[in-house]
Design an enzyme around this catalytic site. Structure first.
Site, short mmCIF file in Angstrom:
data_model
loop_
_atom_site.label_atom_id
_atom_site.label_comp_id
_atom_site.label_asym_id
_atom_site.label_seq_id
_atom_site.Cartn_x
_atom_site.Cartn_y
_atom_site.Cartn_z
CB THR A 28 -12.52 -7.68 1.34
OG1 THR A 28 -11.97 -8.77 0.74
CG2 THR A 28 -13.28 -8.28 2.59
N GLY A 29 -15.64 -6.33 1.91
CA GLY A 29 -16.69 -5.69 2.87
C GLY A 29 -17.94 -5.63 2.21
CG ASP A 83 -11.16 -3.01 -1.53
OD1 ASP A 83 -9.94 -3.54 -1.19
OD2 ASP A 83 -12.06 -3.22 -0.65
N GLY A 84 -13.68 -1.12 -0.96
CA GLY A 84 -14.16 -0.13 0.12
C GLY A 84 -12.92 0.61 0.75
CB ALA A 85 -11.62 3.12 2.16
N GLY A 97 -8.93 -2.33 6.11
CA GLY A 97 -8.64 -3.49 7.09
C GLY A 97 -9.86 -3.44 8.26
N GLY A 98 -10.61 -2.83 8.18
CA GLY A 98 -11.91 -3.02 9.15
C GLY A 98 -12.37 -4.38 9.05
CD GLU A 105 -9.21 -4.96 1.73
OE1 GLU A 105 -8.80 -4.38 2.77
OE2 GLU A 105 -10.57 -5.05 1.86
CE LYS A 123 -17.46 3.21 5.68
NZ LYS A 123 -17.00 2.29 4.60
O1 DER Z 1 -11.66 -4.16 5.31
C1 DER Z 1 -11.64 -3.29 4.73
O2 DER Z 1 -10.62 -2.60 4.01
C2 DER Z 1 -12.74 -3.05 3.72
O3 DER Z 1 -12.71 -2.48 2.44
C3 DER Z 1 -13.54 -2.36 4.68
O4 DER Z 1 -13.05 -1.70 5.55
C4 DER Z 1 -14.75 -1.45 4.26
O5 DER Z 1 -15.82 -2.08 4.67
P1 DER Z 1 -17.46 -1.52 4.46
O6 DER Z 1 -17.51 -1.44 2.95
O7 DER Z 1 -17.92 -2.90 4.76
O8 DER Z 1 -17.54 -0.46 5.40
#
Ligand code: DER
Length: 224
Positions: A28-29, A83-85, A97-98, A105, A123
């Site tokens: 997500t993100g 996934d992102g971070a 969790g942003g 996740e 990041k």
């Molecule tokens: O919410 C999350 O953990 C998302 O992976 C996020 O924090 C990363 O968001 P971005 O790819 O929009 O920077």
């Protein structure tokens, strides 16, 4: 600008890691957004995969692009989660969790044979904690739970969206802890896990296998 170009680059490259027949966890993100776009192109070109989404938002995006989504209870295991971070350190521990999706996740990551984090250059950190640590708490007595964080010495703010309390896909709320730095992520994770009213938190410890990192206009695959 640069960060956007990096998200697009690393997202598209991550989609190339997916192989025919895989069960894929979709993150997500905004970085995951670009991975999903490229993955959908590959599905339209004949890639045969099934996916599990880490949020309603990702489910709707992927389904709208023609990607087959399964309920997580329908799959035995997940081959690869991308996934992102918000932050990722040298030990591949992350803050996530942003976007408020940390619970699903983390569950999907914990069910995955391989977890790849896709990250733009901003990041990568030496020390976790500059980004406020998201903690998912139940709605019941949330004001009291919030106070518990303050009493424990963790500056805490309950997350709001459009003037009301943010509500996660699971119907819970998010508290963001403004710690500045986290010296002992494992210890902090254990402490927060034990607090009554806490569902989970955004510290991903020992869950990430590889990091696809955008840097100087290129992409590097870092392995643990
Ligand atoms: O919410 C999350 O953990 C998302 O992976 C996020 O924090 C990363 O968001 P971005 O790819 O929009 O920077």
């Amino acid at each position: 600008e640069k960060q956007l170009m990096e998200k697009q680059l690393v997202g598209a490259r991550a989609a190339e890691l997916v192989e025919d027949g895989m069960v894929v966890g979709l993150g997500t993100g905004s970085t995951a957004y670009y991975m999903i776009q490229r993955l959908a192109e590959r599905v339209r070109a004949g890639l045969d995969i099934a996916c599990v989404a880490t949020s309603r938002q990702t489910h709707e995006l992927a389904a709208s692009l023609g990607i087959r989504i399964l309920d997580v209870n329908q799959v035995e295991a997940i081959d690869l989660t991308i996934d992102g971070a918000d932050e990722i350190d040298e030990h591949f521990n992350a803050i996530k969790g942003g976007g408020g999706a940390l619970l699903r996740e983390k569950i999907v990551a914990s069910l995955s044979r391989k977890v790849v984090i896709i990250a733009d250059s901003t990041k990568r950190v030496k020390q976790l904690g500059k980004f406020p640590l998201p903690v998912e708490i139940v709605a019941f007595a949330h004001k009291h739970t919030l106070k518990k964080f303050e009493q424990a010495g963790y500056p805490a703010k309950i997350r709001e969206k459009d003037g009301t309390l943010f509500v996660t896909d699971g119907g819970n709320h998010i508290v963001d802890l403004h710690l500045g730095r986290i010296d002992d992520p494992e210890g902090l994770a254990e402490t927060i896990d034990r607090m009554t009213g806490v569902v989970d938190h955004g510290l991903f410890i020992d869950l990430v296998h590889e990091v696809l990192l955008a840097e100087d206009g290129d992409v590097r695959l870092l392995k643990k």
